[in-house]
Write an enzyme that holds these catalytic residues in place. Structure first.
Site, short mmCIF file in Angstrom:
data_model
loop_
_atom_site.label_atom_id
_atom_site.label_comp_id
_atom_site.label_asym_id
_atom_site.label_seq_id
_atom_site.Cartn_x
_atom_site.Cartn_y
_atom_site.Cartn_z
N ASN A 299 30.65 -20.94 -33.56
CA ASN A 299 29.06 -21.09 -33.40
C ASN A 299 28.58 -19.99 -32.57
O ASN A 299 28.73 -20.07 -31.25
CB ASN A 299 28.72 -22.39 -32.92
CG ASN A 299 27.19 -22.80 -32.88
OD1 ASN A 299 26.53 -21.95 -33.39
ND2 ASN A 299 26.81 -23.64 -32.34
N TRP A 300 28.14 -18.92 -32.97
CA TRP A 300 27.77 -17.79 -32.22
C TRP A 300 26.34 -18.07 -31.51
O TRP A 300 26.17 -17.21 -30.78
CB TRP A 300 27.59 -16.49 -33.02
CG TRP A 300 28.92 -15.87 -33.31
CD1 TRP A 300 30.15 -16.42 -33.06
CD2 TRP A 300 29.45 -14.61 -34.08
NE1 TRP A 300 31.22 -15.44 -33.70
CE2 TRP A 300 30.60 -14.57 -34.12
CE3 TRP A 300 28.71 -13.69 -34.69
CZ2 TRP A 300 31.02 -13.55 -34.93
CZ3 TRP A 300 29.02 -12.40 -35.29
CH2 TRP A 300 30.53 -12.53 -35.67
N LYS A 301 25.72 -18.96 -32.10
CA LYS A 301 24.16 -19.11 -31.36
C LYS A 301 23.41 -18.03 -31.59
O LYS A 301 23.55 -17.37 -32.59
CB LYS A 301 24.57 -19.87 -29.97
CG LYS A 301 25.35 -20.99 -30.12
CD LYS A 301 25.36 -21.85 -28.77
CE LYS A 301 26.21 -22.99 -28.73
NZ LYS A 301 26.32 -23.81 -27.57
N HIS B 230 22.76 -29.79 -34.48
CA HIS B 230 23.06 -29.24 -33.40
C HIS B 230 22.33 -29.77 -32.29
O HIS B 230 20.89 -29.75 -32.50
CB HIS B 230 23.20 -27.53 -33.33
CG HIS B 230 24.18 -27.42 -32.18
ND1 HIS B 230 23.53 -27.18 -30.87
CD2 HIS B 230 25.55 -26.94 -31.88
CE1 HIS B 230 24.57 -26.83 -30.16
NE2 HIS B 230 25.80 -26.59 -30.71
N GLU C 172 30.06 -33.60 -30.52
CA GLU C 172 29.92 -32.76 -29.45
C GLU C 172 29.01 -33.27 -28.35
O GLU C 172 27.85 -33.60 -28.39
CB GLU C 172 28.99 -31.31 -29.95
CG GLU C 172 29.56 -30.63 -30.93
CD GLU C 172 29.35 -29.09 -30.83
OE1 GLU C 172 29.97 -28.46 -30.79
OE2 GLU C 172 28.01 -29.06 -30.96
N GLY D 243 28.12 -25.81 -23.64
CA GLY D 243 27.58 -24.75 -23.06
C GLY D 243 27.75 -24.43 -21.62
O GLY D 243 28.67 -24.98 -20.97
N SER E 204 32.70 -26.81 -24.84
CA SER E 204 33.64 -26.15 -23.82
C SER E 204 35.15 -26.01 -24.25
O SER E 204 36.09 -26.16 -23.46
CB SER E 204 33.71 -26.78 -22.52
OG SER E 204 32.49 -26.82 -22.05
N GLY F 142 31.94 -22.85 -29.05
CA GLY F 142 30.63 -21.85 -28.92
C GLY F 142 30.87 -20.68 -28.17
O GLY F 142 31.52 -19.58 -28.77
P1 PGA Z 1 30.55 -24.41 -26.29
O1 PGA Z 1 29.34 -24.72 -27.46
O2 PGA Z 1 31.87 -24.02 -26.80
O3 PGA Z 1 30.06 -23.22 -25.59
O4 PGA Z 1 30.46 -25.65 -25.20
C1 PGA Z 1 29.69 -25.52 -28.42
C2 PGA Z 1 28.64 -25.72 -29.23
O5 PGA Z 1 27.57 -26.01 -28.73
O6 PGA Z 1 28.79 -26.00 -30.39
#
Ligand code: PGA
Length: 257
Positions: free
Chosen positions: A11-13, A98, A168, A174, A216, A237
């Site tokens: 998930n590149w956001k 999400h 999640e 994040g 994470s 992420g």
């Molecule tokens: P993260 O994000 O791996 O940076 O914690 C995961 C996500 O929000 O899908």
């Protein structure tokens, strides 16, 4: 013991900043992903890179996904991207619900509409669920139950094979994350999610549903999850923005499975 198939979603956001950077990152991931027999990799870039990257995705082991989709099939909806537009772009999977979108005001009702609309186009859904805080009384379990029940309201049993659930916990996601969840507590949650699905859809659907962990995940903690057969894969992420780290996660998954 028979090896299992693992699903790993990037998930590149809202990253990276430019198309050349997106191309480079994708190329890096592709070299590893296409070689791994037991791992299905799905990269979800921002919408604007889908067209370009779709020209570079000709592998059964690597696919493109979208990070969101409109609840509307068509019509005047400024800023929205419809499910049929995604399908025509070669996208087969879409993340819905999400926590970062929920934080921006997306309700369970909108998530439910998005899921039902996307299913009409045979998109595979990655439904994200997760609690903000983990209370000691176990209230967070009923929160997850509500999220699943509301998201899947009116969704027919025959559509359940098209639904992946990504657990999640928000406190683990994040750069503000305190820590990743532990594999043990993720397994406990995934058993609970199957129980909720079993009540509505029956055992065989509940047992076959792919349940991913997200929050994470990185190249250091991935193995501690993957050694458990209940872990079907990850939604990643930050570590998916570094092709070396992401490749390590993919390769580990292929070895450990
Ligand atoms: P993260 O994000 O791996 O940076 O914690 C995961 C996500 O929000 O899908």
């Amino acid at each position: 013991m028979k090896k299992r198939n693992i699903v790993i979603i990037a998930n590149w956001k809202q990253n990276p900043e430019t198309l050349p950077q997106a191309r480079t990152l994708f190329r890096g991931i592709k070299t590893a992903a296409t070689k791994l027999r037991g791992v299905e990799t799905i990269v979800c870039p921002p919408y604007i890179y889908l067209s370009e990257l779709s020209k570079k995705t000709k592998s059964s082991k690597l696919a493109l996904g979208a990070q969101d989709v409109s609840p509307w099939e068509g019509g005047a909806h400024t800023g929205d991207i419809s499910p049929s537009m995604l399908v025509k772009m070669g996208v087969k999977t879409v993340i819905i619900g999400h926590s970062e979108r929920r934080e921006e005001g997306e309700s369970d009702e909108i998530i439910n509409t998005k899921i039902k609309t996307a299913l009409k186009y045979n998109l595979r859904i990655v439904l994200c669920v997760g609690e903000k805080v983990r209370d000691t009384d176990g209230e967070y379990f009923s929160h997850i139950r509500k999220q699943i029940e509301r998201a899947l309201k009116g969704v027919a049993r025959t559509k359940i094979p098209n639904i992946i659930i990504a657990y999640e916990p928000i406190w683990a996601i994040g750069s503000q994350a305190r820590r990743a969840d532990t594999p043990e507590s993720f397994i406990e949650m995934s058993i609970f999610i199957r129980k909720v699905l079993n009540e509505r859809y029956g055992k065989s659907y509940a047992m076959k549903t792919v349940i991913l962990y997200g929050g994470s995940v990185d190249e250091k903690n991935a193995e501690s999850f993957l050694i458990h057969r209940e872990v079907a894969g990850f939604l990643v992420g930050r570590a998916s923005l570094d092709s070396e780290k992401f490749k390590q996660i993919l390769t580990l998954a292929n070895t450990v499975r």
